[in-house]
Design a protein around this motif. Structure first.
Motif, PDB file in Angstrom:
ATOM      1  N   MET A   1      24.470 -32.659  -7.529  1.00  0.00           N
ATOM      2  CA  MET A   1      23.467 -31.762  -8.066  1.00  0.00           C
ATOM      3  C   MET A   1      22.916 -32.373  -9.357  1.00  0.00           C
ATOM      4  O   MET A   1      23.673 -32.781 -10.220  1.00  0.00           O
ATOM      5  N   THR A   2      21.604 -32.437  -9.470  1.00  0.00           N
ATOM      6  CA  THR A   2      20.983 -33.057 -10.634  1.00  0.00           C
ATOM      7  C   THR A   2      20.909 -32.064 -11.784  1.00  0.00           C
ATOM      8  O   THR A   2      21.056 -30.847 -11.600  1.00  0.00           O
ATOM      9  N   ILE A   3      20.629 -32.587 -12.977  1.00  0.00           N
ATOM     10  CA  ILE A   3      20.532 -31.730 -14.158  1.00  0.00           C
ATOM     11  C   ILE A   3      19.334 -30.790 -14.055  1.00  0.00           C
ATOM     12  O   ILE A   3      19.399 -29.650 -14.533  1.00  0.00           O
ATOM     13  N   GLU A   4      18.245 -31.255 -13.405  1.00  0.00           N
ATOM     14  CA  GLU A   4      17.082 -30.392 -13.229  1.00  0.00           C
ATOM     15  C   GLU A   4      17.432 -29.169 -12.380  1.00  0.00           C
ATOM     16  O   GLU A   4      16.996 -28.055 -12.665  1.00  0.00           O
ATOM     17  N   THR A   5      18.231 -29.381 -11.340  1.00  0.00           N
ATOM     18  CA  THR A   5      18.647 -28.275 -10.477  1.00  0.00           C
ATOM     19  C   THR A   5      19.530 -27.296 -11.241  1.00  0.00           C
ATOM     20  O   THR A   5      19.374 -26.076 -11.103  1.00  0.00           O
ATOM     21  N   ILE A   6      20.420 -27.827 -12.055  1.00  0.00           N
ATOM     22  CA  ILE A   6      21.314 -26.968 -12.843  1.00  0.00           C
ATOM     23  C   ILE A   6      20.509 -26.131 -13.834  1.00  0.00           C
ATOM     24  O   ILE A   6      20.737 -24.921 -13.971  1.00  0.00           O
ATOM     25  N   ILE A   7      19.559 -26.768 -14.514  1.00  0.00           N
ATOM     26  CA  ILE A   7      18.735 -26.025 -15.477  1.00  0.00           C
ATOM     27  C   ILE A   7      17.882 -24.978 -14.770  1.00  0.00           C
ATOM     28  O   ILE A   7      17.732 -23.847 -15.253  1.00  0.00           O
ATOM     29  N   PHE A   8      17.334 -25.323 -13.599  1.00  0.00           N
ATOM     30  CA  PHE A   8      16.549 -24.350 -12.838  1.00  0.00           C
ATOM     31  C   PHE A   8      17.394 -23.130 -12.481  1.00  0.00           C
ATOM     32  O   PHE A   8      16.976 -21.992 -12.680  1.00  0.00           O
ATOM     33  N   PHE A 107      25.972 -22.485 -23.127  1.00  0.00           N
ATOM     34  CA  PHE A 107      24.872 -23.318 -23.593  1.00  0.00           C
ATOM     35  C   PHE A 107      25.366 -24.613 -24.225  1.00  0.00           C
ATOM     36  O   PHE A 107      24.763 -25.671 -24.038  1.00  0.00           O
ATOM     37  N   LEU A 108      26.472 -24.563 -24.968  1.00  0.00           N
ATOM     38  CA  LEU A 108      27.024 -25.777 -25.560  1.00  0.00           C
ATOM     39  C   LEU A 108      27.462 -26.757 -24.481  1.00  0.00           C
ATOM     40  O   LEU A 108      27.159 -27.954 -24.554  1.00  0.00           O
ATOM     41  N   SER A 109      28.149 -26.269 -23.447  1.00  0.00           N
ATOM     42  CA  SER A 109      28.588 -27.172 -22.385  1.00  0.00           C
ATOM     43  C   SER A 109      27.401 -27.718 -21.598  1.00  0.00           C
ATOM     44  O   SER A 109      27.414 -28.878 -21.188  1.00  0.00           O
ATOM     45  N   LEU A 110      26.343 -26.929 -21.419  1.00  0.00           N
ATOM     46  CA  LEU A 110      25.142 -27.429 -20.746  1.00  0.00           C
ATOM     47  C   LEU A 110      24.476 -28.525 -21.574  1.00  0.00           C
ATOM     48  O   LEU A 110      24.043 -29.545 -21.025  1.00  0.00           O
ATOM     49  N   TYR A 113      26.699 -31.673 -21.366  1.00  0.00           N
ATOM     50  CA  TYR A 113      26.539 -32.271 -20.040  1.00  0.00           C
ATOM     51  C   TYR A 113      25.206 -33.017 -19.937  1.00  0.00           C
ATOM     52  O   TYR A 113      25.131 -34.127 -19.423  1.00  0.00           O
ATOM     53  N   THR A 114      24.144 -32.397 -20.441  1.00  0.00           N
ATOM     54  CA  THR A 114      22.827 -33.025 -20.416  1.00  0.00           C
ATOM     55  C   THR A 114      22.809 -34.295 -21.257  1.00  0.00           C
ATOM     56  O   THR A 114      22.286 -35.328 -20.833  1.00  0.00           O
ATOM     57  N   PHE A 115      23.397 -34.242 -22.434  1.00  0.00           N
ATOM     58  CA  PHE A 115      23.434 -35.418 -23.309  1.00  0.00           C
ATOM     59  C   PHE A 115      24.207 -36.564 -22.673  1.00  0.00           C
ATOM     60  O   PHE A 115      23.764 -37.711 -22.699  1.00  0.00           O
ATOM     61  N   VAL A 116      25.337 -36.247 -22.071  1.00  0.00           N
ATOM     62  CA  VAL A 116      26.147 -37.294 -21.440  1.00  0.00           C
ATOM     63  C   VAL A 116      25.401 -37.907 -20.251  1.00  0.00           C
ATOM     64  O   VAL A 116      25.356 -39.133 -20.108  1.00  0.00           O
ATOM     65  N   ASN A 117      24.800 -37.091 -19.410  1.00  0.00           N
ATOM     66  CA  ASN A 117      24.076 -37.610 -18.244  1.00  0.00           C
ATOM     67  C   ASN A 117      22.828 -38.386 -18.634  1.00  0.00           C
ATOM     68  O   ASN A 117      22.522 -39.414 -18.043  1.00  0.00           O
ATOM     69  N   TRP A 118      22.070 -37.892 -19.601  1.00  0.00           N
ATOM     70  CA  TRP A 118      20.831 -38.568 -19.987  1.00  0.00           C
ATOM     71  C   TRP A 118      21.110 -39.845 -20.758  1.00  0.00           C
ATOM     72  O   TRP A 118      20.274 -40.736 -20.773  1.00  0.00           O
TER      73      TRP A 118
END
Length: 182
Positions: A1-8, A107-110, A113-118
Motif C-alpha cells: 500500500m502506497t503512502i498516497e493510499t494511506i493518506i487518502f 498523526f505523529l506516526s503517519l 512513516y511518510t518521512f521515512v518512506n519519502w
C-alpha cells in the motif's frame, strides 16, 4: 500500500468519522470543531480528486469564512453554552484527553512513516513530474499563473466565492451588532 493510499484513507476515515460524530453530538462547541475537521478532510479529498481550486476554496471560504462566522455566532449567542464547556472534567485522564492523545499519536506516526518512506524513495507522481519537466521550481512565478487562471478560466467561480465571502462578513457584522430592543 502506497503512502498516497494511506493518506487518502486517513482523510476519508476522518471525514466519515467526524461527520458521524457531528450529527450525533449535543455540545455545540464540539460540533463546530468536528465541522472544521469534516471540512478540512473534504478539502484533502478534493486534492486527491485533482480539484485544487475546489480544495483551496473549501479551506478559504468554508473553513476561513463560514466556520468563523458560526464560531462568532456561537460565542455571541448563549453564555450558558460557554459555561458548559468550562465545567468539563478537570482530570487529566478523561475521555476527551484520550481521544486527543490517540489522534496525536496517529498523526505523529503517519508523519514519521511518510518521512521515512519519502527519504528512501520519492512518490511516483513526483518522479513523473520530474521526468516530464512539469515540477514546480522555486524560481517559477506561480502567483502570476494563479492570477491568470483566476481572471480567465475561473472568473465565474472566483466572483461567486467573493460574493459569498462578502455575505459571510456582512453576517458576522450583523451578529456582532448589539441589539437595544430589550
Amino acid at each position: 500500500m502506497t503512502i498516497e493510499t494511506i493518506i487518502f484513507y486517513a482523510f476519508a476515515a476522518m471525514a466519515i468519522g467526524a461527520g458521524l460524530l457531528l450529527v450525533n453530538i449535543r455540545n455545540t462547541a464540539r460540533a463546530l470543531f468536528l465541522f472544521f475537521v469534516v471540512l478540512f478532510a473534504m478539502a484533502g479529498l478534493y486534492l486527491f480528486a485533482l480539484a485544487d481550486f475546489i480544495a483551496i476554496t473549501q479551506i478559504l471560504i468554508y473553513v476561513g469564512g463560514v466556520l468563523i462566522l458560526l464560531i462568532f455566532a456561537f460565542m455571541l449567542s448563549n453564555k450558558e453554552l460557554l459555561k458548559d464547556i468550562q465545567t468539563s472534567s478537570t482530570r487529566f485522564i478523561s475521555l476527551a484527553n484520550w481521544q486527543s492523545v490517540v489522534l496525536s499519536i496517529t498523526f505523529l506516526s503517519l508523519m514519521v512513516y511518510t518521512f521515512v518512506n519519502w527519504s528512501q524513495q520519492m512518490p511516483g507522481w513526483i518522479e513523473q513530474s520530474i521526468s516530464k519537466g512539469t515540477l514546480i521550481q522555486a524560481k517559477d512565478n506561480n502567483i502570476e499563473l494563479l492570477g491568470f487562471k483566476f481572471m480567465t478560466q475561473y472568473v465565474l467561480p472566483f466572483e461567486i466565492i467573493s460574493i459569498f465571502l462578502m455575505m459571510a462578513l456582512i453576517g458576522a457584522a450583523h451578529l456582532s451588532r448589539k441589539d437595544n430592543t430589550a
